[in-house]
Design a protein around this motif. Structure first.
Motif, PDB file in Angstrom:
ATOM      1  N   THR A  55       0.870  -1.175   0.000  1.00  0.00           N
ATOM      2  CA  THR A  55       0.000   0.000   0.000  1.00  0.00           C
ATOM      3  C   THR A  55       0.906   1.224   0.000  1.00  0.00           C
ATOM      4  O   THR A  55       2.126   1.092   0.042  1.00  0.00           O
ATOM      5  N   ASP A  56       0.316   2.402   0.001  1.00  0.00           N
ATOM      6  CA  ASP A  56       1.128   3.615   0.052  1.00  0.00           C
ATOM      7  C   ASP A  56       1.352   4.095   1.489  1.00  0.00           C
ATOM      8  O   ASP A  56       1.810   5.203   1.713  1.00  0.00           O
ATOM      9  N   VAL A  57       1.055   3.242   2.474  1.00  0.00           N
ATOM     10  CA  VAL A  57       1.359   3.571   3.863  1.00  0.00           C
ATOM     11  C   VAL A  57       2.396   2.594   4.385  1.00  0.00           C
ATOM     12  O   VAL A  57       2.476   1.447   3.948  1.00  0.00           O
ATOM     13  N   VAL A  58       3.198   3.084   5.312  1.00  0.00           N
ATOM     14  CA  VAL A  58       4.185   2.265   6.000  1.00  0.00           C
ATOM     15  C   VAL A  58       3.834   2.314   7.478  1.00  0.00           C
ATOM     16  O   VAL A  58       3.608   3.386   8.031  1.00  0.00           O
ATOM     17  N   VAL A  59       3.771   1.147   8.103  1.00  0.00           N
ATOM     18  CA  VAL A  59       3.457   1.044   9.523  1.00  0.00           C
ATOM     19  C   VAL A  59       4.766   0.852  10.283  1.00  0.00           C
ATOM     20  O   VAL A  59       5.631   0.083   9.858  1.00  0.00           O
ATOM     21  N   PHE A  60       4.899   1.559  11.399  1.00  0.00           N
ATOM     22  CA  PHE A  60       6.058   1.424  12.268  1.00  0.00           C
ATOM     23  C   PHE A  60       5.607   1.050  13.663  1.00  0.00           C
ATOM     24  O   PHE A  60       4.589   1.548  14.140  1.00  0.00           O
ATOM     25  N   LEU A  61       6.395   0.205  14.308  1.00  0.00           N
ATOM     26  CA  LEU A  61       6.206  -0.139  15.715  1.00  0.00           C
ATOM     27  C   LEU A  61       7.323   0.519  16.504  1.00  0.00           C
ATOM     28  O   LEU A  61       8.462   0.624  16.019  1.00  0.00           O
ATOM     29  N   SER A  62       7.013   0.924  17.721  1.00  0.00           N
ATOM     30  CA  SER A  62       8.011   1.602  18.541  1.00  0.00           C
ATOM     31  C   SER A  62       9.212   0.705  18.806  1.00  0.00           C
ATOM     32  O   SER A  62       9.118  -0.526  18.785  1.00  0.00           O
TER      33      SER A  62
END
Length: 186
Positions: free
Chosen positions: A168-175
């Protein structure tokens, strides 16, 4: 730095000014400032009442917002509005439930050009995630915001593995884990 709950609405106009300046500049310069202002202000008024909402603002000596971060605890069931559907598409519902539901969600983080390079973004992010449930926080950003992606990676935030073929055009980050030094990913 000042911390807020729903009382952030008392400074909503100044916060909106900063948001529009940040999120209509490159790489978001394709956005219309008037439409961006209206959309953010409407979201802020609703988001300020979400369970666990918090905001941290850094004010200039003149009282203008130099930087801001907002967020809340992600509730179950995981939402499907805004960009949440893209998050579920990217990670799958099982990973979303395991990794994101119940964690502190960073919704917006922005630093005005004049305050960049001072560590303000890092300090704002730390202020809001310091009390995240179980130390768990997450955020998403646009895949074309290359400087933003690099910023989170430098701080040790990491990307959970996406489902195969579900870009997708989003990137998810976890702390970053509390034990990981900044700049090191896990």
């Amino acid at each position: 730095m000042q911390l807020f709950g729903s009382d952030v609405l008392a400074v909503a106009e100044r916060l909106t000014d900063a948001y529009v300046e940040v999120f209509t500049a490159p790489p978001w310069d394709h956005r219309d400032p008037a439409a961006t202002r209206k959309a953010f202000r409407g979201r802020l008024e609703a988001d300020a009442h979400r369970p666990g909402f918090r905001a941290a603002l850094s004010l200039s000596p003149e009282g203008e917002v130099d930087g801001f971060v907002t967020g809340w605890i992600t509730q179950a069931p995981f939402p499907a509005d805004r960009a949440y559907g893209k998050v579920t598409q990217r990670l799958g519902s099982v990973s979303v439930d395991e990794l994101l539901v119940g964690a502190f969600e960073i919704d917006e983080l922005g630093v005005r050009e004049r305050a960049r390079g001072t560590g303000l973004g890092r300090r704002l992010l730390s202020a809001l995630t310091a009390t995240a449930p179980g130390g768990r926080a997450w955020l998403l950003t646009w895949d074309q915001a290359h400087g933003t992606l690099a910023f989170y990676r430098r701080l040790g935030w990491h990307e959970p593995k996406p489902l195969a073929g579900q870009g997708t055009d989003v990137v998810v980050f976890l702390s970053a884990p509390a034990s990981a030094p900044p700049g090191r990913t896990t």
